[in-house]
Write a protein that holds these residues in place. Structure first.
Motif, mmCIF file in Angstrom:
data_model
loop_
_atom_site.group_PDB
_atom_site.id
_atom_site.type_symbol
_atom_site.label_atom_id
_atom_site.label_comp_id
_atom_site.label_asym_id
_atom_site.label_seq_id
_atom_site.Cartn_x
_atom_site.Cartn_y
_atom_site.Cartn_z
ATOM 1 N N UNK A 1 8.906 -1.566 3.828
ATOM 2 C CA UNK A 1 9.350 -1.074 2.523
ATOM 3 C C UNK A 1 9.553 0.439 2.526
ATOM 4 N N UNK A 2 10.282 0.895 1.525
ATOM 5 C CA UNK A 2 10.335 2.318 1.256
ATOM 6 C C UNK A 2 8.931 2.764 0.829
ATOM 7 N N UNK A 3 8.427 3.870 1.357
ATOM 8 C CA UNK A 3 7.074 4.301 0.966
ATOM 9 C C UNK A 3 6.891 4.434 -0.541
ATOM 10 N N UNK A 4 7.925 4.860 -1.247
ATOM 11 C CA UNK A 4 7.782 5.020 -2.689
ATOM 12 C C UNK A 4 7.610 3.684 -3.396
ATOM 13 N N UNK A 5 8.134 2.606 -2.818
ATOM 14 C CA UNK A 5 7.917 1.285 -3.408
ATOM 15 C C UNK A 5 6.443 0.897 -3.339
ATOM 16 N N UNK A 6 5.785 1.271 -2.248
ATOM 17 C CA UNK A 6 4.355 0.996 -2.132
ATOM 18 C C UNK A 6 3.567 1.918 -3.055
ATOM 19 N N UNK A 7 3.878 3.185 -3.054
ATOM 20 C CA UNK A 7 3.104 4.137 -3.865
ATOM 21 C C UNK A 7 3.236 3.842 -5.359
ATOM 22 N N UNK A 8 4.381 3.295 -5.768
ATOM 23 C CA UNK A 8 4.577 2.967 -7.179
ATOM 24 C C UNK A 8 4.037 1.589 -7.549
ATOM 25 N N UNK A 9 3.724 0.751 -6.549
ATOM 26 C CA UNK A 9 3.202 -0.589 -6.812
ATOM 27 C C UNK A 9 4.243 -1.679 -6.862
#
Length: 462
Positions: free
Chosen positions: A238-246
């Protein structure tokens, strides 16, 4: 294998964000509480956190060093995904007759990995890899291809005793590297038939479709091959921001919900992330270590029952991957660089060591900017909690509760994602911050987690 990932349509992401696992599963009785309701099950039977570990075929020696054996022993590594190619042991002679040579030099690196995993009690997902480079003697839909895969499994499991080979994959990411869907699905049907003929279906599960990127393969596999495939698997970088945003949790829940809706026997089959990681991040950073722990929590809350990180050891590809800009994905560096541990070994090794196969995973409540994994092993009664604080600058005090529980003793581990610190022994292995603490899970165990950091609690009944 890591590569560019197609961007999902906005509509899909919006739907994912609005589906199960959204606001109703993140509300909390208090902002600082993580509370476990044992009626809210995410994964009934967890099968482990693992890693890709490919044979050292590119190294001067394929032997597994004691250093690596010690590391996977500390991890209590539950499973690995291992690359193999049937041309290492099969070929066609001048008369067109198939010949097998399981004593070939090409097989030795595979045997070294299989010996190490068997000794460690680590299961293997054996993955027949590459049809596009011309390495395999036959096209995938040729019946002789499936026969050769099955013959290899029969020899490895029944003749050589590698009974830790528990899964087989044919075609690494066939949606982009392999044949068209019809040829690949024919190969799956042929393989299932060959394994049945050798009475191997109870010994080894057919895992698939092992795809990463292409629309349609997942849905068609669920409909066409639910009799043959007994472990559903796909890859996700995944894009890291997808993980950081949940967002990743909701996306994966949609994926596994498709399997639940399409396969009447889904509850007997693991849901597997066969490759997991981040392509756009530096794997040697503290942030990568935190992001991988966050990804693991979201994946399991979504229903993932096996998750294999790409990858264990840089020595599998000592010159790196992606020749234009070589990338080294392992938890430690290659031998020429001293096999030095990277920060994400800390967070992933504890996931593997502490969240044990056989555990039941629950949907704990999550305060704002806290990710929470809650696992209980039914045979021991041991609880394991993994908590990530996604606040960018602020520490958070978190109280973990299991209503109806009583007095316990517990250990705590902490990885500080700001500087990579955390107690370690002389080998670089994580140590507890505190051990044998007395507590009560009914009233709660409270701990402080720095910003962008990962905490682990293991809890034993008193």
């Amino acid at each position: 294998m890591p590569r560019a990932i197609l961007v999902l349509p906005v509509a899909v992401l919006v739907l994912a964000a609005c589906s199960g696992g959204g606001a109703d599963r993140t509300t909390t009785p208090r902002a600082t509480d993580v509370t476990v309701d044992t009626r809210e099950v995410a994964v009934r039977t967890f099968n482990g956190f693992g890693a890709e570990w490919d044979p050292y075929e590119h190294s001067p020696t394929s032997a597994v060093p004691q250093l690596v054996k010690d590391r996977i022993a500390f991890m209590r590594l539950s499973f690995v995904r291992v690359r193999m190619v049937i041309s290492w042991y099969s070929d066609v002679n001048d008369e067109g007759v198939t010949e097998y040579d399981f004593s070939s030099a090409a097989m030795q690196p595979l045997y070294d990995i299989l010996d190490a995993t068997k000794a460690n009690g680590t299961d293997v997902v054996l993955t027949e890899w590459d049809r596009t480079s011309g390495e395999d003697p036959w096209p995938m839909n040729d019946p002789r291809y499936a026969e050769a895969v099955a013959e290899g499994l029969d020899h490895l499991i029944n003749s050589l005793g590698y009974t830790n080979i528990r899964y087989v994959v044919i075609g690494n990411e066939p949606d982009i590297f392999g044949p068209v869907y019809e040829r690949w699905s024919t190969a799956i049907i042929n393989l299932h038939r060959q394994l049945a003929a050798r009475d191997l279906l109870d010994a080894v599960r057919v895992m698939g479709p092992d795809i990463c990127c292409t629309d349609g393969w997942w849905e068609r596999s669920l409909l066409d091959l639910n009799q043959q495939i007994t472990a559903w698997d796909r890859h996700r970088y995944p894009d890291p921001e997808d993980v950081r945003s949940g967002v990743t949790e909701s996306f994966l829940r949609l994926v596994w919900d498709q399997a639940r809706a399409s396969d009447p026997n889904w509850s007997a089959k693991p849901f597997v992330l066969g490759e997991a990681g981040f392509q756009s991040l530096d794997q040697s950073t503290h942030g990568y270590a935190t992001d991988m722990a966050d990804y693991a929590i979201q994946a399991t809350r979504a229903g993932t029952s096996m998750m294999s990180a790409w990858m264990l050891d840089d020595e599998s590809y000592p010159d790196g991957l992606d020749t234009d800009a070589p990338t080294f994905y392992g938890m430690w560096s290659n031998r020429d660089s001293g096999s030095a541990l990277k920060p994400w070994f800390y967070t992933w090794s504890l996931l593997s060591r502490l969240v044990r196969p056989g555990s039941t995973l629950y949907l704990a409540t999550q305060p704002p900017n806290i990710r929470a994994l809650a696992a209980r092993h039914p045979s021991t009664g041991t609880w394991t909690f993994v908590l990530v604080n996604r606040e960018p600058t602020l520490a958070q005090d978190v109280t973990v509760k299991v209503p109806g529980s009583g007095t316990v003793t517990y250990d705590r581990y902490l990885f500080d994602g700001n500087d990579g610190s955390g107690p370690r022994d002389a080998n670089g292995f994580p140590l507890p911050v505190t051990s044998g603490q007395a507590g009560n899970l009914n009233s709660g165990i409270t701990l402080s987690i720095p910003a962008n950091s990962v905490a682990y609690i293991t809890v034993e009944p008193a």
